[in-house]
Motif scaffolding. Structure first.
Motif, PDB file in Angstrom:
ATOM      1  N   LEU A  33       0.731  -1.384  -0.041  1.00 37.03           N
ATOM      2  CA  LEU A  33      -0.026   0.139   0.021  1.00 37.03           C
ATOM      3  C   LEU A  33       0.770   1.320  -0.022  1.00 37.03           C
ATOM      4  N   THR A  34       2.004   1.268   0.546  1.00 33.55           N
ATOM      5  CA  THR A  34       2.799   2.427   0.693  1.00 33.55           C
ATOM      6  C   THR A  34       3.209   2.886  -0.621  1.00 33.55           C
ATOM      7  N   LEU A  35       3.561   1.767  -1.425  1.00 35.06           N
ATOM      8  CA  LEU A  35       3.927   1.928  -2.981  1.00 35.06           C
ATOM      9  C   LEU A  35       2.814   2.622  -3.581  1.00 35.06           C
ATOM     10  N   ASN A  36       1.637   1.779  -3.570  1.00 35.88           N
ATOM     11  CA  ASN A  36       0.803   1.789  -4.391  1.00 35.88           C
ATOM     12  C   ASN A  36      -0.085   2.981  -4.093  1.00 35.88           C
ATOM     13  N   THR A  37      -0.167   3.610  -3.029  1.00 35.50           N
ATOM     14  CA  THR A  37      -0.801   4.758  -2.872  1.00 35.50           C
ATOM     15  C   THR A  37       0.064   6.221  -2.669  1.00 35.50           C
ATOM     16  N   GLY A  38       1.201   5.902  -3.032  1.00 36.10           N
ATOM     17  CA  GLY A  38       2.304   6.974  -2.750  1.00 36.10           C
ATOM     18  C   GLY A  38       1.876   8.396  -3.495  1.00 36.10           C
ATOM     19  N   PHE A  39       1.234   8.248  -4.748  1.00 30.43           N
ATOM     20  CA  PHE A  39       1.070   9.467  -5.438  1.00 30.43           C
ATOM     21  C   PHE A  39      -0.181  10.152  -4.732  1.00 30.43           C
ATOM     22  N   THR A  40      -0.988   9.713  -3.991  1.00 28.36           N
ATOM     23  CA  THR A  40      -2.107  10.502  -3.396  1.00 28.36           C
ATOM     24  C   THR A  40      -1.537  10.773  -1.848  1.00 28.36           C
ATOM     25  N   GLU A  41      -1.091   9.639  -1.088  1.00 28.95           N
ATOM     26  CA  GLU A  41      -0.876   9.688   0.210  1.00 28.95           C
ATOM     27  C   GLU A  41       0.457  10.871   0.500  1.00 28.95           C
ATOM     28  N   ARG A  42       1.296  10.657  -0.413  1.00 27.57           N
ATOM     29  CA  ARG A  42       2.519  11.396  -0.398  1.00 27.57           C
ATOM     30  C   ARG A  42       3.195  11.605   1.031  1.00 27.57           C
ATOM     31  N   TYR A  43       3.318  10.598   1.751  1.00 28.56           N
ATOM     32  CA  TYR A  43       3.934  10.498   2.869  1.00 28.56           C
ATOM     33  C   TYR A  43       5.238  10.792   3.069  1.00 28.56           C
ATOM     34  N   PHE A  44       5.860  10.851   1.803  1.00 29.86           N
ATOM     35  CA  PHE A  44       7.422  11.074   1.884  1.00 29.86           C
ATOM     36  C   PHE A  44       7.613  12.637   1.963  1.00 29.86           C
ATOM     37  N   LEU A  45       6.533  13.482   1.959  1.00 30.00           N
ATOM     38  CA  LEU A  45       6.776  14.795   2.173  1.00 30.00           C
ATOM     39  C   LEU A  45       6.571  15.500   3.542  1.00 30.00           C
ATOM     40  N   THR A  46       6.279  14.204   4.448  1.00 30.83           N
ATOM     41  CA  THR A  46       6.326  14.707   5.844  1.00 30.83           C
ATOM     42  C   THR A  46       7.772  14.903   6.420  1.00 30.83           C
ATOM     43  N   PRO A  47       7.806  15.761   7.583  1.00 28.05           N
ATOM     44  CA  PRO A  47       9.346  15.892   7.825  1.00 28.05           C
ATOM     45  C   PRO A  47      10.163  14.608   8.549  1.00 28.05           C
ATOM     46  N   ASP A  48       9.345  14.036   9.164  1.00 24.46           N
ATOM     47  CA  ASP A  48      10.056  12.502   9.502  1.00 24.46           C
ATOM     48  C   ASP A  48      10.398  11.643   8.573  1.00 24.46           C
ATOM     49  N   TRP A  49       9.681  11.761   7.509  1.00 31.41           N
ATOM     50  CA  TRP A  49      10.078  10.819   6.262  1.00 31.41           C
ATOM     51  C   TRP A  49      11.411  11.497   5.591  1.00 31.41           C
ATOM     52  N   GLN A  50      11.071  12.660   5.480  1.00 26.75           N
ATOM     53  CA  GLN A  50      12.285  13.499   4.748  1.00 26.75           C
ATOM     54  C   GLN A  50      13.772  13.119   5.492  1.00 26.75           C
ATOM     55  N   ASP A  51      13.387  13.351   7.007  1.00 25.79           N
ATOM     56  CA  ASP A  51      14.621  13.067   7.885  1.00 25.79           C
ATOM     57  C   ASP A  51      15.299  11.512   7.504  1.00 25.79           C
ATOM     58  N   SER A  52      14.363  10.709   7.270  1.00 23.28           N
ATOM     59  CA  SER A  52      15.032   9.302   6.851  1.00 23.28           C
ATOM     60  C   SER A  52      15.927   9.250   5.850  1.00 23.28           C
ATOM     61  N   PHE A  53      15.718  10.261   4.823  1.00 18.95           N
ATOM     62  CA  PHE A  53      16.496  10.256   3.730  1.00 18.95           C
ATOM     63  C   PHE A  53      17.988  10.554   4.172  1.00 18.95           C
ATOM     64  N   ASN A  54      18.284  11.184   5.263  1.00 19.95           N
ATOM     65  CA  ASN A  54      19.613  11.490   5.690  1.00 19.95           C
ATOM     66  C   ASN A  54      20.560  10.125   6.022  1.00 19.95           C
ATOM     67  N   TYR A  55      19.875   9.063   6.071  1.00 14.49           N
ATOM     68  CA  TYR A  55      20.532   7.766   6.224  1.00 14.49           C
ATOM     69  C   TYR A  55      20.889   6.949   5.023  1.00 14.49           C
ATOM     70  N   LEU A  56      20.470   7.641   3.956  1.00 14.25           N
ATOM     71  CA  LEU A  56      20.799   6.975   2.700  1.00 14.25           C
ATOM     72  C   LEU A  56      21.975   7.570   2.173  1.00 14.25           C
ATOM     73  N   PRO A  57      22.568   6.797   1.035  1.00  8.48           N
ATOM     74  CA  PRO A  57      23.929   7.259   0.470  1.00  8.48           C
ATOM     75  C   PRO A  57      23.784   8.766  -0.134  1.00  8.48           C
ATOM     76  N   ASP A  58      24.679   9.670   0.146  1.00  6.02           N
ATOM     77  CA  ASP A  58      24.467  11.136  -0.483  1.00  6.02           C
ATOM     78  C   ASP A  58      23.707  11.166  -1.697  1.00  6.02           C
ATOM     79  N   SER A  59      24.210  10.276  -2.685  1.00  5.94           N
ATOM     80  CA  SER A  59      23.847  10.653  -3.940  1.00  5.94           C
ATOM     81  C   SER A  59      22.159  10.433  -3.873  1.00  5.94           C
ATOM     82  N   ILE A  60      21.742   9.556  -3.229  1.00  3.76           N
ATOM     83  CA  ILE A  60      20.534   8.930  -3.441  1.00  3.76           C
ATOM     84  C   ILE A  60      19.669   9.956  -2.533  1.00  3.76           C
ATOM     85  N   GLU A  61      20.368  10.356  -1.370  1.00  4.41           N
ATOM     86  CA  GLU A  61      19.483  11.354  -0.541  1.00  4.41           C
ATOM     87  C   GLU A  61      19.277  12.680  -1.317  1.00  4.41           C
ATOM     88  N   LEU A  62      20.188  13.085  -2.011  1.00  9.32           N
ATOM     89  CA  LEU A  62      19.977  14.173  -2.936  1.00  9.32           C
ATOM     90  C   LEU A  62      18.961  14.255  -3.845  1.00  9.32           C
TER      91      LEU A  62
END
Length: 191
Positions: A18-47
């Protein structure tokens, strides 16, 4: 209905993602805590993910995406109501699905689709052990089982979002308190 009957009859397990299949509408990845989780990815992917997530925030949500998301939630509820076994999965690391963080989102969305918090938790614990015939090793807190578990600060049966309130982790019998976990996260963010 006929397809669901066949899936149930044939014991065909489902992973709704569901997280994948509803991403276009739910846009969970725009929340601050989700954006913070990008910090743990390799720099190129994070950016790249931060830039792409920002561009998604400006895009309009299409009627098709709304209809598809509603269908996914409805279908997941129907799958569950039909007695078909479900496992949690998110297909990370695509579409801003940070490993670890995306599982918490998936559990919350399974509850939104009609599963109880306990049923949602089972999709990530007991059900995979059952599916892979590893019930003698995984999926329960017992002697002779893998000593992997998460200790929470609040009850996820009262609110599934409490799965994110991690106090400690026991991994292969080794205990990591909150301070140890924060140190690991700090090292990851420093890359």
């Amino acid at each position: 209905k006929e397809i669901l009957k066949i899936l149930a009859k044939n014991d065909t397990w489902q992973i709704p993602t569901l997280t994948l299949n509803t991403g276009f509408t739910e846009r969970y990845f725009l929340t601050p805590d989700w954006q913070d989780s990008f910090n743990y990815l390799p720099d190129s992917i994070e950016l790249e993910w931060k830039e792409r997530a920002d561009s998604f925030s400006e895009a309009k949500i299409s009627p098709f995406n709304i209809q598809y998301s509603e269908w996914m939630f409805d279908m997941t509820g129907r799958i569950h109501d039909s007695g078909i076994e479900i496992m949690a999965g998110t297909d990370c690391p695509i579409f801003f699905l940070t490993p670890g963080r995306s599982l918490h989102q998936e559990l919350a969305m399974l509850v939104e689709a009609g599963l109880s918090p306990l049923e949602a938790i089972k999709t990530a614990t007991i059900n995979p052990a059952k599916y892979f015939n590893l019930e003698n090793e995984l999926g329960a807190i017992k002697i002779d089982h893998w000593a992997d578990l998460v200790i929470l600060d609040a009850n996820p049966l009262e609110d599934i979002n409490n799965t994110k309130r991690i106090n400690a982790v026991i991994k292969q019998g080794k205990y990591f308190d909150r301070n140890s976990l924060d140190q690991i996260l700090e090292r990851l963010s420093e890359k």
